[in-house]
Scaffold this motif. Structure first.
Motif, PDB file in Angstrom:
ATOM      1  N   GLY A  67       0.820 -23.827  -2.372  1.00  0.00           N
ATOM      2  CA  GLY A  67       0.192 -22.565  -1.962  1.00  0.00           C
ATOM      3  C   GLY A  67       0.285 -21.502  -3.045  1.00  0.00           C
ATOM      4  N   THR A  68       1.413 -21.463  -3.729  1.00  0.00           N
ATOM      5  CA  THR A  68       1.565 -20.505  -4.832  1.00  0.00           C
ATOM      6  C   THR A  68       0.615 -20.881  -5.973  1.00  0.00           C
ATOM      7  OG1 THR A  68       3.872 -20.145  -4.227  1.00  0.00           O
ATOM      8  CG2 THR A  68       3.228 -19.510  -6.464  1.00  0.00           C
ATOM      9  N   HIS A  69       0.501 -22.178  -6.225  1.00  0.00           N
ATOM     10  CA  HIS A  69      -0.404 -22.669  -7.266  1.00  0.00           C
ATOM     11  C   HIS A  69      -1.859 -22.290  -6.939  1.00  0.00           C
ATOM     12  CE1 HIS A  69      -1.674 -26.424  -9.841  1.00  0.00           C
ATOM     13  NE2 HIS A  69      -2.130 -25.279 -10.334  1.00  0.00           N
ATOM     14  N   ALA A  70      -2.249 -22.549  -5.661  1.00  0.00           N
ATOM     15  CA  ALA A  70      -3.626 -22.236  -5.244  1.00  0.00           C
ATOM     16  C   ALA A  70      -3.885 -20.729  -5.310  1.00  0.00           C
ATOM     17  CB  ALA A  70      -3.873 -22.769  -3.836  1.00  0.00           C
ATOM     18  N   THR A  71      -2.874 -19.929  -4.928  1.00  0.00           N
ATOM     19  CA  THR A  71      -3.026 -18.463  -4.982  1.00  0.00           C
ATOM     20  C   THR A  71      -3.210 -18.002  -6.425  1.00  0.00           C
ATOM     21  OG1 THR A  71      -1.629 -18.227  -3.025  1.00  0.00           O
ATOM     22  CG2 THR A  71      -1.899 -16.268  -4.396  1.00  0.00           C
ATOM     23  N   PHE A  72      -2.451 -18.600  -7.324  1.00  0.00           N
ATOM     24  CA  PHE A  72      -2.574 -18.265  -8.755  1.00  0.00           C
ATOM     25  C   PHE A  72      -3.990 -18.587  -9.253  1.00  0.00           C
ATOM     26  CE2 PHE A  72      -2.254 -19.651 -13.203  1.00  0.00           C
ATOM     27  CZ  PHE A  72      -1.768 -18.479 -13.783  1.00  0.00           C
ATOM     28  N   LEU A  73      -4.544 -19.713  -8.786  1.00  0.00           N
ATOM     29  CA  LEU A  73      -5.861 -20.145  -9.272  1.00  0.00           C
ATOM     30  C   LEU A  73      -7.016 -19.431  -8.575  1.00  0.00           C
ATOM     31  CD1 LEU A  73      -5.223 -24.003  -9.342  1.00  0.00           C
ATOM     32  CD2 LEU A  73      -5.414 -22.498 -11.321  1.00  0.00           C
ATOM     33  N   SER A  74      -6.838 -19.133  -7.256  1.00  0.00           N
ATOM     34  CA  SER A  74      -7.992 -18.718  -6.437  1.00  0.00           C
ATOM     35  C   SER A  74      -7.807 -17.396  -5.713  1.00  0.00           C
ATOM     36  CB  SER A  74      -8.285 -19.816  -5.392  1.00  0.00           C
ATOM     37  OG  SER A  74      -8.511 -21.046  -6.015  1.00  0.00           O
ATOM     38  N   GLY A  75      -6.657 -16.743  -5.846  1.00  0.00           N
ATOM     39  CA  GLY A  75      -6.413 -15.521  -5.078  1.00  0.00           C
ATOM     40  C   GLY A  75      -5.947 -15.879  -3.674  1.00  0.00           C
ATOM     41  N   PRO A  76      -6.091 -14.918  -2.713  1.00  0.00           N
ATOM     42  CA  PRO A  76      -5.549 -15.151  -1.367  1.00  0.00           C
ATOM     43  C   PRO A  76      -6.147 -16.386  -0.688  1.00  0.00           C
ATOM     44  CG  PRO A  76      -6.222 -12.871  -1.647  1.00  0.00           C
ATOM     45  CD  PRO A  76      -6.719 -13.606  -2.859  1.00  0.00           C
ATOM     46  N   VAL A  77      -5.277 -17.269  -0.177  1.00  0.00           N
ATOM     47  CA  VAL A  77      -5.712 -18.513   0.472  1.00  0.00           C
ATOM     48  C   VAL A  77      -4.846 -18.779   1.703  1.00  0.00           C
ATOM     49  CG1 VAL A  77      -6.523 -19.654  -1.648  1.00  0.00           C
ATOM     50  CG2 VAL A  77      -4.131 -19.921  -0.938  1.00  0.00           C
ATOM     51  N   MET A  78      -5.358 -19.660   2.577  1.00  0.00           N
ATOM     52  CA  MET A  78      -4.522 -20.212   3.650  1.00  0.00           C
ATOM     53  C   MET A  78      -4.575 -21.728   3.566  1.00  0.00           C
ATOM     54  SD  MET A  78      -4.981 -17.869   7.030  1.00  0.00           S
ATOM     55  CE  MET A  78      -3.392 -18.185   7.791  1.00  0.00           C
ATOM     56  N   THR A  79      -3.497 -22.362   3.979  1.00  0.00           N
ATOM     57  CA  THR A  79      -3.458 -23.821   4.025  1.00  0.00           C
ATOM     58  C   THR A  79      -4.364 -24.282   5.167  1.00  0.00           C
ATOM     59  OG1 THR A  79      -1.116 -23.615   3.494  1.00  0.00           O
ATOM     60  CG2 THR A  79      -1.915 -25.808   4.077  1.00  0.00           C
ATOM     61  N   ALA A  80      -5.357 -25.100   4.848  1.00  0.00           N
ATOM     62  CA  ALA A  80      -6.227 -25.661   5.893  1.00  0.00           C
ATOM     63  C   ALA A  80      -5.775 -27.074   6.232  1.00  0.00           C
ATOM     64  CB  ALA A  80      -7.681 -25.674   5.426  1.00  0.00           C
ATOM     65  N   ASN A  81      -5.321 -27.817   5.222  1.00  0.00           N
ATOM     66  CA  ASN A  81      -4.898 -29.205   5.454  1.00  0.00           C
ATOM     67  C   ASN A  81      -3.791 -29.575   4.479  1.00  0.00           C
ATOM     68  OD1 ASN A  81      -5.366 -32.304   4.583  1.00  0.00           O
ATOM     69  ND2 ASN A  81      -5.811 -32.011   6.747  1.00  0.00           N
ATOM     70  N   LEU A  82      -2.764 -30.241   5.036  1.00  0.00           N
ATOM     71  CA  LEU A  82      -1.632 -30.686   4.207  1.00  0.00           C
ATOM     72  C   LEU A  82      -1.362 -32.131   4.605  1.00  0.00           C
ATOM     73  CD1 LEU A  82       0.377 -29.383   2.162  1.00  0.00           C
ATOM     74  CD2 LEU A  82       1.873 -28.926   4.112  1.00  0.00           C
ATOM     75  N   ASN A  83      -1.670 -33.068   3.719  1.00  0.00           N
ATOM     76  CA  ASN A  83      -1.538 -34.497   4.042  1.00  0.00           C
ATOM     77  C   ASN A  83      -0.419 -35.087   3.183  1.00  0.00           C
ATOM     78  OD1 ASN A  83      -1.974 -37.378   3.930  1.00  0.00           O
ATOM     79  ND2 ASN A  83      -3.875 -36.972   5.013  1.00  0.00           N
ATOM     80  N   ILE A  84       0.706 -35.418   3.833  1.00  0.00           N
ATOM     81  CA  ILE A  84       1.896 -35.845   3.079  1.00  0.00           C
ATOM     82  C   ILE A  84       2.215 -37.301   3.391  1.00  0.00           C
ATOM     83  CG2 ILE A  84       4.364 -35.449   2.679  1.00  0.00           C
ATOM     84  CD1 ILE A  84       3.976 -32.577   3.608  1.00  0.00           C
ATOM     85  N   SER A 109      -0.843 -30.226  -9.047  1.00  0.00           N
ATOM     86  CA  SER A 109      -2.006 -30.321  -9.947  1.00  0.00           C
ATOM     87  C   SER A 109      -3.281 -29.924  -9.222  1.00  0.00           C
ATOM     88  CB  SER A 109      -2.199 -31.766 -10.429  1.00  0.00           C
ATOM     89  OG  SER A 109      -1.030 -32.281 -10.969  1.00  0.00           O
ATOM     90  N   LEU A 110      -4.148 -29.229  -9.934  1.00  0.00           N
ATOM     91  CA  LEU A 110      -5.471 -28.913  -9.376  1.00  0.00           C
ATOM     92  C   LEU A 110      -6.315 -30.175  -9.408  1.00  0.00           C
ATOM     93  CD1 LEU A 110      -7.721 -26.923  -8.418  1.00  0.00           C
ATOM     94  CD2 LEU A 110      -8.271 -26.625 -10.847  1.00  0.00           C
ATOM     95  N   GLU A 111      -6.855 -30.544  -8.219  1.00  0.00           N
ATOM     96  CA  GLU A 111      -7.765 -31.686  -8.197  1.00  0.00           C
ATOM     97  C   GLU A 111      -9.179 -31.191  -8.467  1.00  0.00           C
ATOM     98  OE1 GLU A 111      -7.609 -33.896  -4.518  1.00  0.00           O
ATOM     99  OE2 GLU A 111      -9.467 -34.909  -5.026  1.00  0.00           O
ATOM    100  N   LYS A 112      -9.608 -30.187  -7.653  1.00  0.00           N
ATOM    101  CA  LYS A 112     -10.939 -29.610  -7.881  1.00  0.00           C
ATOM    102  C   LYS A 112     -11.079 -28.312  -7.100  1.00  0.00           C
ATOM    103  CE  LYS A 112     -12.935 -32.459  -4.236  1.00  0.00           C
ATOM    104  NZ  LYS A 112     -13.913 -33.391  -3.760  1.00  0.00           N
ATOM    105  N   LYS A 113     -12.036 -27.492  -7.519  1.00  0.00           N
ATOM    106  CA  LYS A 113     -12.405 -26.287  -6.771  1.00  0.00           C
ATOM    107  C   LYS A 113     -13.867 -26.420  -6.400  1.00  0.00           C
ATOM    108  CE  LYS A 113     -11.374 -22.127  -7.844  1.00  0.00           C
ATOM    109  NZ  LYS A 113     -10.833 -20.802  -8.280  1.00  0.00           N
ATOM    110  N   GLU A 114     -14.149 -26.138  -5.107  1.00  0.00           N
ATOM    111  CA  GLU A 114     -15.551 -26.183  -4.640  1.00  0.00           C
ATOM    112  C   GLU A 114     -15.772 -24.968  -3.775  1.00  0.00           C
ATOM    113  OE1 GLU A 114     -16.060 -29.838  -2.465  1.00  0.00           O
ATOM    114  OE2 GLU A 114     -16.362 -31.026  -4.267  1.00  0.00           O
ATOM    115  N   GLY A 115     -16.431 -23.958  -4.278  1.00  0.00           N
ATOM    116  CA  GLY A 115     -16.650 -22.742  -3.491  1.00  0.00           C
ATOM    117  C   GLY A 115     -15.323 -22.141  -3.064  1.00  0.00           C
ATOM    118  N   ARG A 116     -15.142 -21.955  -1.734  1.00  0.00           N
ATOM    119  CA  ARG A 116     -13.895 -21.361  -1.211  1.00  0.00           C
ATOM    120  C   ARG A 116     -12.749 -22.368  -1.153  1.00  0.00           C
ATOM    121  NH1 ARG A 116     -14.806 -19.875   4.479  1.00  0.00           N
ATOM    122  NH2 ARG A 116     -12.711 -19.047   4.305  1.00  0.00           N
TER     123      ARG A 116
END
Ligand SMILES: CCCCCCCCCC(=O)SCCNC(=O)CCNC(=O)[C@H](O)C(C)(C)COP(=O)(O)OP(=O)(O)OC[C@H]1O[C@@H](n2cnc3c(N)ncnc32)[C@H](O)[C@@H]1OP(=O)(O)O
Length: 92
Positions: A16-33, A50-57
């Motif tokens: 989540g911190t990684h995604a916030t750094f890359l994309s700004g404010p975000v929420m976790t929609a799916n976490l598959n462990i 690791s960033l896999e990909k960004k697609e729009g939001r």
């Protein structure tokens, strides 16, 4: 052994911190462990996000939890974060 929920919290925080750094404010929609090997209580582990990909939001992140020398794979995760606006947080 560490509880799965505690491991999930660690992964959600790092990715989540990684995604916030890359994309700004975000929420976790799916976490598959996938839990591959137990994490002994008190051990030190390495989280590699690791960033896999960004697609729009959508920001797709993968994360591996391993022993510090990388020899043991404990978990593999794929996570989806959705970019949000302040109005979403306020219920709008
Ligand atoms: C610096 C410090 C940083 C700390 C970071 C800590 C990070 C921790 C963050 C969290 O843990 S947040 C708390 C846990 N998450 C939640 O409570 C989220 C609850 N869910 C929601 O609020 C909404 O469902 C969400 C914001 C995730 C999405 O709602 P939206 O109304 O913005 O999006 P929408 O449902 O319209 O979907 C937009 C797109 O995403 C897709 N989508 C949404 N949820 C999905 C899902 N779960 N899986 C797959 N795709 C999904 C959806 O299909 C669609 O795809 P397309 O645009 O291609 O049509």
């Amino acid at each position: 052994m560490s509880m799965g929920g505690a491991i999930a919290t660690m992964i959600d925080t790092v990715t989540g911190t990684h995604a916030t750094f890359l994309s700004g404010p975000v929420m976790t929609a799916n976490l598959n462990i996938n839990y591959r090997r137990p994490i002994p209580l008190g051990s030190t582990v390495l989280l590699e996000s690791s960033l896999e990909k960004k697609e729009g939001r959508k920001t797709f992140i993968t994360c591996r939890v391993t022993s510090t020398d990388g020899s043991k794979l404990h978990t593999e995760t794929s996570a989806l974060f959705l970019s949000i606006t302040a109005s979403h947080l306020l219920g709008g």
